[in-house]
Structure formats: structure tokens, C-alpha cells
Design a protein around this motif. Sequence first.
Motif, PDB file in Angstrom:
ATOM      1  N   VAL A 109      24.761   7.480  15.322  1.00 38.55           N
ATOM      2  CA  VAL A 109      25.776   7.007  16.260  1.00 38.55           C
ATOM      3  C   VAL A 109      26.096   8.141  17.223  1.00 38.55           C
ATOM      4  CG1 VAL A 109      28.124   6.137  16.505  1.00 38.55           C
ATOM      5  CG2 VAL A 109      26.774   5.480  14.530  1.00 38.55           C
ATOM      6  N   ALA A 110      26.067   7.849  18.510  1.00 38.89           N
ATOM      7  CA  ALA A 110      26.483   8.810  19.529  1.00 38.89           C
ATOM      8  C   ALA A 110      27.821   8.340  20.091  1.00 38.89           C
ATOM      9  CB  ALA A 110      25.444   8.906  20.636  1.00 38.89           C
ATOM     10  N   VAL A 111      28.827   9.190  20.014  1.00 35.66           N
ATOM     11  CA  VAL A 111      30.155   8.855  20.517  1.00 35.66           C
ATOM     12  C   VAL A 111      30.428   9.730  21.738  1.00 35.66           C
ATOM     13  CG1 VAL A 111      32.615   8.745  19.984  1.00 35.66           C
ATOM     14  CG2 VAL A 111      30.936   8.289  18.183  1.00 35.66           C
ATOM     15  N   PRO A 112      30.515   9.128  22.929  1.00 37.69           N
ATOM     16  CA  PRO A 112      30.826   9.927  24.123  1.00 37.69           C
ATOM     17  C   PRO A 112      32.212  10.547  24.012  1.00 37.69           C
ATOM     18  CG  PRO A 112      30.032   7.739  24.719  1.00 37.69           C
ATOM     19  CD  PRO A 112      30.272   7.728  23.246  1.00 37.69           C
ATOM     20  N   TYR A 113      32.333  11.797  24.425  1.00 36.32           N
ATOM     21  CA  TYR A 113      33.615  12.489  24.315  1.00 36.32           C
ATOM     22  C   TYR A 113      34.730  11.754  25.050  1.00 36.32           C
ATOM     23  CZ  TYR A 113      30.892  16.498  22.673  1.00 36.32           C
ATOM     24  OH  TYR A 113      30.062  17.317  21.969  1.00 36.32           O
ATOM     25  N   GLY A 114      34.424  11.209  26.214  1.00 35.25           N
ATOM     26  CA  GLY A 114      35.441  10.538  27.022  1.00 35.25           C
ATOM     27  C   GLY A 114      35.923   9.220  26.456  1.00 35.25           C
ATOM     28  N   ARG A 115      35.204   8.658  25.468  1.00 35.05           N
ATOM     29  CA  ARG A 115      35.574   7.369  24.881  1.00 35.05           C
ATOM     30  C   ARG A 115      36.360   7.495  23.577  1.00 35.05           C
ATOM     31  NH1 ARG A 115      35.430   4.346  29.126  1.00 35.05           N
ATOM     32  NH2 ARG A 115      33.388   4.282  30.105  1.00 35.05           N
ATOM     33  N   MET A 116      36.534   8.714  23.092  1.00 29.40           N
ATOM     34  CA  MET A 116      37.269   8.901  21.849  1.00 29.40           C
ATOM     35  C   MET A 116      38.750   8.645  22.071  1.00 29.40           C
ATOM     36  SD  MET A 116      35.557  12.117  19.903  1.00 29.40           S
ATOM     37  CE  MET A 116      35.372  13.205  21.288  1.00 29.40           C
ATOM     38  N   GLN A 117      39.338   7.842  21.205  1.00 26.32           N
ATOM     39  CA  GLN A 117      40.763   7.533  21.296  1.00 26.32           C
ATOM     40  C   GLN A 117      41.565   8.240  20.218  1.00 26.32           C
ATOM     41  OE1 GLN A 117      40.957   3.272  21.153  1.00 26.32           O
ATOM     42  NE2 GLN A 117      40.627   3.093  23.349  1.00 26.32           N
ATOM     43  N   LEU A 118      40.936   8.520  19.083  1.00 28.35           N
ATOM     44  CA  LEU A 118      41.651   9.125  17.973  1.00 28.35           C
ATOM     45  C   LEU A 118      40.694  10.013  17.191  1.00 28.35           C
ATOM     46  CD1 LEU A 118      44.199   9.148  16.041  1.00 28.35           C
ATOM     47  CD2 LEU A 118      43.046   7.324  14.806  1.00 28.35           C
ATOM     48  N   VAL A 119      41.155  11.205  16.861  1.00 26.87           N
ATOM     49  CA  VAL A 119      40.420  12.097  15.974  1.00 26.87           C
ATOM     50  C   VAL A 119      41.375  12.417  14.836  1.00 26.87           C
ATOM     51  CG1 VAL A 119      39.195  14.278  15.746  1.00 26.87           C
ATOM     52  CG2 VAL A 119      39.132  13.059  17.930  1.00 26.87           C
ATOM     53  N   ASP A 120      41.015  11.999  13.627  1.00 27.78           N
ATOM     54  CA  ASP A 120      41.923  12.068  12.498  1.00 27.78           C
ATOM     55  C   ASP A 120      41.268  12.819  11.344  1.00 27.78           C
ATOM     56  OD1 ASP A 120      44.099  11.487  10.826  1.00 27.78           O
ATOM     57  OD2 ASP A 120      43.216   9.595  10.176  1.00 27.78           O
ATOM     58  N   ILE A 121      42.052  13.649  10.664  1.00 26.16           N
ATOM     59  CA  ILE A 121      41.583  14.340   9.463  1.00 26.16           C
ATOM     60  C   ILE A 121      42.334  13.760   8.274  1.00 26.16           C
ATOM     61  CG2 ILE A 121      41.473  16.531   8.225  1.00 26.16           C
ATOM     62  CD1 ILE A 121      41.301  17.950  10.887  1.00 26.16           C
ATOM     63  N   THR A 122      41.586  13.332   7.259  1.00 26.62           N
ATOM     64  CA  THR A 122      42.213  12.836   6.030  1.00 26.62           C
ATOM     65  C   THR A 122      41.616  13.573   4.845  1.00 26.62           C
ATOM     66  OG1 THR A 122      40.594  11.056   5.799  1.00 26.62           O
ATOM     67  CG2 THR A 122      42.626  10.519   6.953  1.00 26.62           C
ATOM     68  N   HIS A 123      42.426  13.742   3.825  1.00 25.91           N
ATOM     69  CA  HIS A 123      41.947  14.333   2.579  1.00 25.91           C
ATOM     70  C   HIS A 123      42.883  13.929   1.458  1.00 25.91           C
ATOM     71  CE1 HIS A 123      44.928  17.408   3.674  1.00 25.91           C
ATOM     72  NE2 HIS A 123      44.264  17.540   4.791  1.00 25.91           N
ATOM     73  N   GLY A 124      42.279  13.386   0.417  1.00 22.68           N
ATOM     74  CA  GLY A 124      43.044  12.982  -0.754  1.00 22.68           C
ATOM     75  C   GLY A 124      43.277  14.173  -1.665  1.00 22.68           C
ATOM     76  N   PRO A 125      43.944  13.933  -2.786  1.00 21.42           N
ATOM     77  CA  PRO A 125      44.237  15.035  -3.698  1.00 21.42           C
ATOM     78  C   PRO A 125      42.979  15.735  -4.226  1.00 21.42           C
ATOM     79  CG  PRO A 125      45.136  12.946  -4.523  1.00 21.42           C
ATOM     80  CD  PRO A 125      44.492  12.670  -3.222  1.00 21.42           C
TER      81      PRO A 125
END
Length: 188
Positions: free
Chosen positions: A123-139
Motif C-alpha cells: 500500500v502506498a499512502v501519499p503524504y498529502g492524503r493522510m488524515q490521522l497518524v495514531d500510535i497505539t500500544h496495549g499493556p
Amino acid sequence: MPAAADAQARPAPETLDAGTYTSLHEPRGAGRLTLDGTWHQISPKYVASQTLQNGIFVVGVVGVALFVALVLNQNWVWIPAAAMILLTVATQLVLPRQARSIGYMLRDDDIVFRRGILWQRIVAVPYGRMQLVDITHGPMDRAFGIAKLKLVTAAATTGVEIPGLSQQAAETLRDTLIEVAETRRTGL
């Protein structure tokens, strides 16, 4: 984007590659897709975290099956319990190779994510099309010092999740992607 600004926006490869696998497993067929650039990989701690989680799941399944079989006198419970345990063991056997096939590449206009050997997904995601960048981590991820970075675009099918990044790599990558995405959106 000028080369100096682009070099400034890109994280140092040492940050992204610290404590990761050293070689990306790629398909061997003639029809595989090859890209120019540097692939970055995930941490081997991802396999350790998933192994521990799979072990906890198997212990839970055995515990529930023992309770149902001994206390409620229902021996049929061993059939679904065995099926779940076998599926978990099969998944565990494939996990190390699967983890070595996960990678991402930062290019001039997009980030490319790949995973899989038999069923390869790129998958190629253009930088200009990103709406959300999220970091998640469980216990469990926090205990191993890893995180999952999630990229969301307007199109539902292009969402990307990169599991098993070190905390530092995830934060550096998030900050870089947000910075580059903001500069790319201004021209839209």
C-alpha cells in the motif's frame, strides 16, 4: 519540496532501524513488485509479545475447557478447545516469518507499506492524503517497548497499520509523517 527541506524532514535511518530485523523476506517469484528505496522493518520484540499473548490465550482456553469438563461434566468442550489451540499454534509457527516480511519505505511523495509472503499486500499512502497518524500500544506492547502506528486516509481501504515498531521509531515516524503531510497539504 527542496532537497534540503526533504532531508531535514526525514528521520535518520538509525532511529528507524535501531533494534529491527536486518533483512526483509520478499517473495521470490518473477511477478513480485520491486521498489527502489530503503525498507525499514519492525522489532523482533513484536514476535516475543505475540508469542506471550498466544501463550496466555492457550492457557485461558485450557482453563475454561478444564472447568467446563470437570465441573460441568461436559466433555464435548475439548473439541472446540483443541481446534482453537491448534489454530493458535499454527499461527505461532508462521509468526516469525510473517514478522520479517513487514516493512515500510519512506519515499519522496508517499510511504509504502508491505506485508506478507504468499498473500503480499503493498500500500502506498501519499503524504498529502493522510488524515490521522495514531500510535497505539496495549499493556503487553508497553512491557516489550513496542507500538503500532496507524495511518488513516479518506479512503477506507488504504488505512495502514505498522505493528511492532519501537517506541522511539513510532514517535519519530509519526512526527515526520505529520510534518511532511502538513507541507504537502498546503499545496492542495
